[in-house]
Design a protein around this motif. Sequence first.
Motif: not given
Length: 140
Positions: A34-36, A61-65, A134-140
């Motif tokens: 989802i999203g970015m 549209i929406g959450e731009r998945s 990417r999820a781990q880098e986004g959590a920092r």
Amino acid sequence: MELGNSPDPVPSWIPVSGHALRHVGIHFDAVRAIGMLGEEIAYEVMQFTDFQAGPIVRSGIGERSMYFLLAPGTAAGYRWPPGVEAMSRRAGVDAFVGVPALEGVTWPLDWRSRPTAEDPFVDAALLHAMAWLRAQEGAR
């Protein structure tokens, strides 16, 4: 597979025009981000594969998945990070994914990366690694 209007074989699940819903687990499994986070994962997978990543569908549209299309039966074999969801029959999900045609007006869907004869699906192991990165880098 059947031949379409391009020199490469076109999978039969891709509509000739517009877009169509396809039942997940029949022709492919899907992983939705989802999203970015989805944009970032798609870019990483595409960059790693020299922009030959296999089929990635973007919803406008929406959450731009982003929907990463994997070989049937593969998505549920991984534990995905938050914001990333496996969609397959094995995951117990009865879901549909919109698939755009290769040409023409397909809004609100488009191809971020198209399937090819060499890359008919996104590599599940690579997608899994990039999703966690990417999820781990986004959590920092």
